[in-house]
Scaffold this motif. Structure first.
Motif, PDB file in Angstrom:
ATOM      1  N   ASP A 143      10.528 -33.068 -53.065  1.00  0.00           N
ATOM      2  CA  ASP A 143      11.403 -34.050 -53.684  1.00  0.00           C
ATOM      3  C   ASP A 143      12.674 -33.346 -54.159  1.00  0.00           C
ATOM      4  N   ARG A 147       5.507 -34.125 -52.233  1.00  0.00           N
ATOM      5  CA  ARG A 147       4.947 -35.470 -52.165  1.00  0.00           C
ATOM      6  C   ARG A 147       4.655 -35.841 -50.728  1.00  0.00           C
ATOM      7  N   LEU A 148       3.686 -36.744 -50.565  1.00  0.00           N
ATOM      8  CA  LEU A 148       3.280 -37.259 -49.248  1.00  0.00           C
ATOM      9  C   LEU A 148       2.946 -36.148 -48.248  1.00  0.00           C
ATOM     10  N   MET A 201      11.329 -48.878 -43.064  1.00  0.00           N
ATOM     11  CA  MET A 201      10.591 -48.318 -44.189  1.00  0.00           C
ATOM     12  C   MET A 201       9.773 -47.100 -43.756  1.00  0.00           C
ATOM     13  N   LEU A 202       9.294 -47.116 -42.516  1.00  0.00           N
ATOM     14  CA  LEU A 202       8.621 -45.912 -42.006  1.00  0.00           C
ATOM     15  C   LEU A 202       9.606 -44.746 -42.027  1.00  0.00           C
ATOM     16  N   ALA A 239      19.929 -42.377 -50.182  1.00  0.00           N
ATOM     17  CA  ALA A 239      19.686 -43.698 -50.760  1.00  0.00           C
ATOM     18  C   ALA A 239      18.769 -43.565 -51.971  1.00  0.00           C
ATOM     19  N   GLU A 240      17.749 -42.710 -51.842  1.00  0.00           N
ATOM     20  CA  GLU A 240      16.811 -42.550 -52.952  1.00  0.00           C
ATOM     21  C   GLU A 240      17.509 -41.924 -54.159  1.00  0.00           C
ATOM     22  N   PHE A 284      12.129 -44.340 -44.098  1.00  0.00           N
ATOM     23  CA  PHE A 284      12.261 -43.894 -45.487  1.00  0.00           C
ATOM     24  C   PHE A 284      11.063 -43.056 -45.899  1.00  0.00           C
ATOM     25  N   ALA A 285       9.869 -43.516 -45.507  1.00  0.00           N
ATOM     26  CA  ALA A 285       8.659 -42.785 -45.883  1.00  0.00           C
ATOM     27  C   ALA A 285       8.684 -41.391 -45.261  1.00  0.00           C
ATOM     28  N   LEU A 291      11.969 -54.282 -40.639  1.00  0.00           N
ATOM     29  CA  LEU A 291      11.599 -53.811 -41.974  1.00  0.00           C
ATOM     30  C   LEU A 291      10.584 -52.668 -41.878  1.00  0.00           C
ATOM     31  N   VAL A 292       9.544 -52.867 -41.085  1.00  0.00           N
ATOM     32  CA  VAL A 292       8.500 -51.837 -40.974  1.00  0.00           C
ATOM     33  C   VAL A 292       9.093 -50.553 -40.411  1.00  0.00           C
ATOM     34  N   PHE A 351      -0.070 -34.634 -48.325  1.00  0.00           N
ATOM     35  CA  PHE A 351      -1.508 -34.766 -48.119  1.00  0.00           C
ATOM     36  C   PHE A 351      -2.168 -33.407 -47.882  1.00  0.00           C
ATOM     37  N   SER A 384      10.895 -38.990 -47.011  1.00  0.00           N
ATOM     38  CA  SER A 384      10.516 -38.491 -48.330  1.00  0.00           C
ATOM     39  C   SER A 384       9.362 -37.495 -48.275  1.00  0.00           C
TER      40      SER A 384
END
Lengths: 512, 166
Positions: A185, A192-193, A174-175, A447-448, A177-178, A170-171, A195, A181
């Motif tokens: 966008d 986004r993201l 999800m990393l 997917a998003e 996916f992060a 899972l981790v 920073f 992104s």
């Protein structure tokens, strides 16, 4: 049959001198990356991808897919001759392949492996030929909620079928996916993201992640062991190849069963590694005379090799027909298609039948080219591994750095590769799976988009994922898969409680 | 059970450290998503809508991993990396980092030549008159394959400029 006709048209597209030459180049490079430590199929395809940007898509995909076949063959070569699996999926081949080669039958072991691998691969392609049109037609009915459900199903099956702890999968996923992104966008155009780091605006390419995670990470793992190869001198004798070919029909049942396992595992994201282990396990457990397994039983080579390759080819079916790759390498190839401006999925069959059927036709030819080439050139590759690691290691690093730079002509990417390398090394050592991360990075945006479009359709109500029979079924299977680790865990606890008193665990087992 | 005398980083410490790091990343993703807007606009879900939940799932998974580490790895005393392996891994990793750094200034061709020569000389114990030409040869092959063959140039630096190669 429409498919057969289309296939012949596909052959018409690819039977040119240039394409056959590309096949040979692809297979040769593939065997090379398969043999070399630190370079594998996903990595090799990533490194080659920037070089195909200037080619037409059909030539590009022929080069990349043939590299994939070559890498699968290269991985088995090192398993048999050096007891070092060049690919994770050829680990099971070491169990019987190396002992047989050590007993002086290297030619027999290699021929068994290559030919059964070729049969497995061809079976996978036949399956793709027969089913892909049908699956794509079926998938034409999909809209965004169905697509999201298919992605959900793919990721859920990773969590439930993976060999790692579900929370680690899972981790890792999800990393991915992060990371996917980061940057612009695609729908709103907002950043986004990032920073406020300017280098992150263009996003992080999945190619960079693959080169770092699989390339540098793997090399760091290899250096840890202080590389010493104990190789077997191999020369493939034609007479022995012939004798082994005559021997092969005896294992028809093993081959059939392995093909079945391979295709099943390849279509689902379980992948070639799971397929080869499962096939080996079944072969050794079901054999009437088990005494030879682990000491060079031919069935112990045929079973994992056939399954490995049929799974490897089958993994391209969901990628082509649904846009959901079945393995890390298929994910990288799918990313390549998207860079060339092609969208994998059912529409590809409608819009670019020449591309789809050209690719499928090239899979037939490419695998045959691969079997012949690999048998002819094995001694050459075996000698590469005798070059000391202090030369080969740095050269591989240099190739990876150059490849990383070429992705977008940026040095930031080179530094990112180093970071991903460290991450890959640590993740591998701690049993975090890497394939889900890559898959999520490639599929992240799609997917998003599917999710957000579904949310738009339903104005934010999750009930859209249960709105018709098709999407509900897909979601229900996905949820079941997600919950299955939990179920297993509960079952495991209750069983352990029942058998506790007579359960003698060794000191290596968990004391809890 | 770390009585085998081997010094090094324990697997337990590493599991906790990595889980903490991924959790921190998850929090950062959540924070970054709310900055981009994790809510609902008149145009539908905002840019941070999807990543926000991804971040939450990272945190959730990390917490699971941490508890897994406590229940599974704490008492085992498995060593993640011992002193000998730290040495051999860093002897490969550090030149690699230096390679990236040098390439930032001198370009990838010069960086490659120097890196290969360095690695062969200091790790492979080759004489410098074997190592240096080997490094140059690899860089030259790269030039021919990438620049001439595939027409995808690598980063060039001041050294190439002196020789008039662009």
């Amino acid at each position: 049959m429409g498919n057969i006709g289309l296939l012949f048209e596909g052959f018409g597209h690819i039977l040119t001198f240039q394409h056959v030459l590309l096949m040979m180049v692809g297979v040769t490079l593939g065997i090379l990356v398969g043999v070399l430590p630190g370079l594998g199929a996903p990595n090799g395809v990533s490194l080659l991808l920037p070089l195909t940007f200037s080619m037409d898509p059909i030539s590009g995909i022929i080069l990349l897919s043939c590299m994939y076949w070559g890498a699968l063959f290269g991985g088995s070569t090192t398993s048999i001759l050096f007891n070092i699996p060049g690919e994770p999926s050829s680990v099971a081949t070491t169990f019987d392949g190396y002992p047989m080669a050590k007993a002086g039958q290297a030619s027999r072991a290699l021929t068994l492996a290559f030919v059964s691998a070729g049969i497995g691969a061809l079976a996978g392609v036949v399956m793709i030929t027969l089913l892909s049109g049908w699956v794509a037609n079926f998938a034409l009915r999909f809209s965004s909620p169905e697509y999201f459900a298919v992605y959900f199903l793919a990721f859920a099956s990773f969590i439930s079928m993976g060999s790692s702890a579900p929370s680690k999968t899972l981790v890792s996923m999800m990393l991915g996916f992060a990371l996917a992104s980061v940057g612009m966008d695609t729908i709103s155009g907002n950043l986004r993201l990032t920073f406020d780091i300017p280098e992150l605006i263009k996003g992080i390419s999945f190619l960079i992640a693959v080169m770092g995670l699989f390339g540098i990470g793997e090399l760091l793992l290899t250096t840890e062991e202080g590389l010493r190869f104990e190789g077997i001198k191999a020369r493939v004798r034609i007479s022995e190849v012939g004798r082994t070919l005559l021997e092969l029909p005896r294992y028809w049942f093993t081959v059939l069963r392995s093909i079945f396992i391979g295709i099943l595992m390849g279509i689902t994201p379980a992948g070639p590694t799971a397929a080869s282990f499962m096939s080996y396990g079944l072969a050794s457990r079901s054999a009437r005379d088990k005494s030879n397994f682990g000491k060079g039983d031919p069935r112990g080579i045929v079973a994992p090799e056939t399954a490995d390759h049929s799974a490897g080819t089958s993994a391209l079916l969901p990628m082509l027909a649904l846009g959901v790759p079945g393995s890390a390498t298929a994910a990288v190839m799918m990313g390549g298609l998207m860079i060339w401006g092609l969208t994998p999925g059912p529409m590809l069959f409608v819009e670019r039948p020449d591309f789809v059927w050209g690719l499928i036709a090239s899979m037939y030819l490419g695998n045959i080219v691969a079997v012949i080439l690999v048998i002819a050139t094995v001694p050459l590759y075996a000698s590469i591994l005798r070059v000391p690691f202090t030369i080969i290691g740095p050269v591989i690093v240099a190739v990876i750095f150059s490849g990383a730079y070429q992705v977008s002509n940026s040095l930031t990417d080179v530094w990112l590769v180093v970071l991903f390398g460290l991450l890959g090394y640590i993740f591998k050592k701690l049993d975090y799976p890497l394939a889900p991360l890559v898959l999520a990075m490639v599929l992240g945006d799609k997917a998003e988009d599917a999710f957000r479009q579904s949310m738009l359709l339903s104005s934010g109500k999750l009930s859209i994922f249960w709105s018709n029979g098709l999407v509900s079924t897909l979601m229900a299977i996905g949820c079941l898969l997600l919950l299955s680790p939990l179920l297993m865990w509960v079952l495991g606890i209750s069983r352990r409680r029942m058998t506790r008193p007579d359960l003698q665990q060794g000191p290596s087992e968990n004391p809890l | 059970m770390s009585s085998d005398g081997a010094r090094g980083i324990s697997r337990f410490a590493m599991e906790i450290l990595v889980a903490a790091a991924t959790a921190a990343l998850g929090v950062a993703v959540c924070y970054g998503s709310t900055e981009a807007g994790a809510g609902w606009t008149e145009m539908g879900p905002d840019a941070g809508y999807f990543p926000f939940y991804v971040g939450l799932l990272i945190v959730f998974g990390s917490v699971m991993n941490m508890s897994l580490a406590v229940t599974r790895h704490r008492k085992l005393g498995v060593i993640f990396l011992d002193a000998r392996r730290i040495k051999s891994v860093s002897s490969f990793l550090l030149p690699l980092v230096a390679y990236a750094a040098v390439s930032s200034f001198l370009g990838l061709y010069v960086g490659t030549a120097l890196y290969i020569a360095f690695a062969m000389h200091f790790q492979g114990k080759y004489k410098w008159w074997i190592a240096l030409p080997s490094g140059l040869a690899v860089a030259a092959v790269f030039f021919v394959v990438f620049e001439v063959g595939f027409k995808v140039p690598l980063l060039k630096g001041p050294v190439e400029a002196w020789f008039g190669i662009y």
